[in-house]
Scaffold this motif. Sequence first.
Motif, short mmCIF file in Angstrom:
data_model
loop_
_atom_site.label_atom_id
_atom_site.label_comp_id
_atom_site.label_asym_id
_atom_site.label_seq_id
_atom_site.Cartn_x
_atom_site.Cartn_y
_atom_site.Cartn_z
N ALA A 162 2.38 -17.86 -6.35
CA ALA A 162 3.55 -17.17 -5.81
C ALA A 162 3.91 -15.96 -6.66
O ALA A 162 4.30 -14.91 -6.12
CB ALA A 162 4.74 -18.14 -5.73
N LEU A 163 3.77 -16.07 -7.98
CA LEU A 163 4.07 -14.94 -8.86
C LEU A 163 3.10 -13.79 -8.62
O LEU A 163 3.51 -12.63 -8.56
CB LEU A 163 4.01 -15.39 -10.32
N LEU A 164 1.82 -14.10 -8.51
CA LEU A 164 0.83 -13.05 -8.30
C LEU A 164 1.13 -12.27 -7.01
O LEU A 164 1.13 -11.04 -7.00
CB LEU A 164 -0.57 -13.64 -8.25
N LEU A 165 1.39 -13.00 -5.94
CA LEU A 165 1.69 -12.34 -4.67
C LEU A 165 3.03 -11.61 -4.72
O LEU A 165 3.14 -10.44 -4.33
CB LEU A 165 1.71 -13.37 -3.54
N GLY A 166 4.05 -12.29 -5.21
CA GLY A 166 5.39 -11.71 -5.21
C GLY A 166 5.52 -10.50 -6.12
O GLY A 166 6.12 -9.49 -5.74
N VAL A 167 4.95 -10.59 -7.33
CA VAL A 167 5.05 -9.47 -8.28
C VAL A 167 4.30 -8.25 -7.75
O VAL A 167 4.80 -7.12 -7.80
CB VAL A 167 4.53 -9.90 -9.66
N VAL A 168 3.10 -8.46 -7.24
CA VAL A 168 2.30 -7.34 -6.74
C VAL A 168 2.97 -6.68 -5.54
O VAL A 168 3.15 -5.45 -5.49
CB VAL A 168 0.88 -7.80 -6.38
N MET A 169 3.37 -7.50 -4.56
CA MET A 169 3.98 -6.94 -3.35
C MET A 169 5.33 -6.30 -3.66
O MET A 169 5.65 -5.21 -3.16
CB MET A 169 4.14 -8.03 -2.29
N GLY A 170 6.13 -6.94 -4.50
CA GLY A 170 7.43 -6.38 -4.84
C GLY A 170 7.32 -5.08 -5.62
O GLY A 170 8.07 -4.12 -5.38
N ALA A 171 6.37 -5.03 -6.58
CA ALA A 171 6.18 -3.82 -7.38
C ALA A 171 5.69 -2.65 -6.52
O ALA A 171 6.17 -1.52 -6.66
CB ALA A 171 5.21 -4.09 -8.51
N ILE A 172 4.75 -2.92 -5.62
CA ILE A 172 4.24 -1.85 -4.74
C ILE A 172 5.35 -1.33 -3.83
O ILE A 172 5.53 -0.12 -3.65
CB ILE A 172 3.05 -2.37 -3.92
N ALA A 173 6.11 -2.27 -3.24
CA ALA A 173 7.18 -1.87 -2.33
C ALA A 173 8.24 -1.05 -3.06
O ALA A 173 8.71 -0.02 -2.57
CB ALA A 173 7.80 -3.10 -1.68
N GLY A 174 8.63 -1.49 -4.24
CA GLY A 174 9.67 -0.80 -4.99
C GLY A 174 9.24 0.56 -5.48
O GLY A 174 10.03 1.52 -5.45
N TYR A 175 8.01 0.70 -5.95
CA TYR A 175 7.56 1.98 -6.51
C TYR A 175 7.19 2.98 -5.42
O TYR A 175 7.52 4.17 -5.51
CB TYR A 175 6.37 1.75 -7.43
N ALA A 176 6.51 2.49 -4.37
CA ALA A 176 6.05 3.42 -3.32
C ALA A 176 7.22 3.89 -2.45
O ALA A 176 7.32 5.08 -2.11
CB ALA A 176 4.99 2.74 -2.46
N GLY A 177 8.11 2.95 -2.08
CA GLY A 177 9.24 3.33 -1.23
C GLY A 177 8.78 3.77 0.15
O GLY A 177 7.62 3.55 0.55
N GLY A 178 9.64 4.39 0.89
CA GLY A 178 9.27 4.94 2.19
C GLY A 178 8.75 3.90 3.16
O GLY A 178 9.24 2.77 3.23
N TRP A 179 7.74 4.30 3.95
CA TRP A 179 7.21 3.44 4.98
C TRP A 179 6.50 2.21 4.40
O TRP A 179 6.48 1.14 5.04
CB TRP A 179 6.27 4.22 5.90
N VAL A 180 5.91 2.37 3.21
CA VAL A 180 5.26 1.21 2.58
C VAL A 180 6.30 0.12 2.28
O VAL A 180 6.09 -1.07 2.56
CB VAL A 180 4.54 1.64 1.28
#
Length: 352
Positions: A162-180
């Motif tokens: 759960a950490l691997l999935l959550g950290v990766v997806m949360g970090a990408i979403a937060g840093y990329a912003g926008g439509w991602v």
Amino acid sequence: MFKFNKKADEAVNEFNQAMKPVSLWDDAWKRLKKNKMAIISLWIVLAYCLISLFAPILPIYPYEEQVLDHTNLPPSFKPAGEVMIQQREKYFARVMAKEKRTEYTEKEAAELAEMREAVNSDPVHQRRYILGTDALGRDMLSRTIYGGRISIAIGILGTVTALLLGVVMGAIAGYAGGWVDNIIMRFVDIMYGLPYMLMVIIMMAILGRNIFILFIAIALVSWLSIARVVRGQVISLKNSEFVEAAKTMGASPARIIAKHLLPNTIGIIIVYSSLSLPSFIMNESFLSFLGLGVSAPLASWGSLVSDGVKGMELYSWQLIVPAIVMTIFLFAMNFLGDGLRDAFDPQSKNKT
């Protein structure tokens, strides 16, 4: 007032005394040590983990071995043969009281004599079950230890996944912003709207009862909370000066996330891990209670509690033993999680 001593290459105070820098880990450990319940809980959790890890070399009976003569024996430090004879004598005493007689019948006396002879001739009857046995004559101590091994392993593996999935997806979403960010977070919202435990039950029913499928099924729908937490932390940090400096130096987004943003969320990740592990164990216990957990001859705390409920009126130790062991571990993990949360909270510096 602080100065910097160039010769010694270290910070000094107004009295020209050297000052050692304090890292996040040292500062957190210092605050954690002041929390007595958290330290006690830490030792309890470590003891559980060590016992589970070294279960194969511990001097206990095989958890899957059935001795049908030793079914439903209560906890005792006496040899199993003596406990068997005492139980039979108590049964005959009740029968004699009901029939209002004071002596054994020939059949009862012959049965007791045969039992004593078997006990003296067979070494297996010299076993000592300090936590009793179950309905198939298996040692409850051994099954509780190995059940903890399965439950803790599922909790750890599920948390890591759960950490691997959550950290990766949360970090990408937060840093990329926008439509991602919109796509990822709308997917998270949809997953939140679905009945969590029902999804796990459906996955277990479709894919079959397997220990690896069990922790994967739990983990695949348990990463949503940490994804939201990490996303919020990354959004609050991505416009900081150190991130802008890294961009100026030509650092890639992946490097900025891995080297600059995620290390600043490590405290929250650790706290989440310590608090989510008990929830994984509880989820597994619930599934095992429903009959969707681990398969025999393996056992978990949940399956042991489920088996104990069936005979709790006559053989209460089969329920009490795994229930108490699991409760102590869950309490310890929650106290430890609360202690870690306070230790990694910068605002708690002024409270301790």
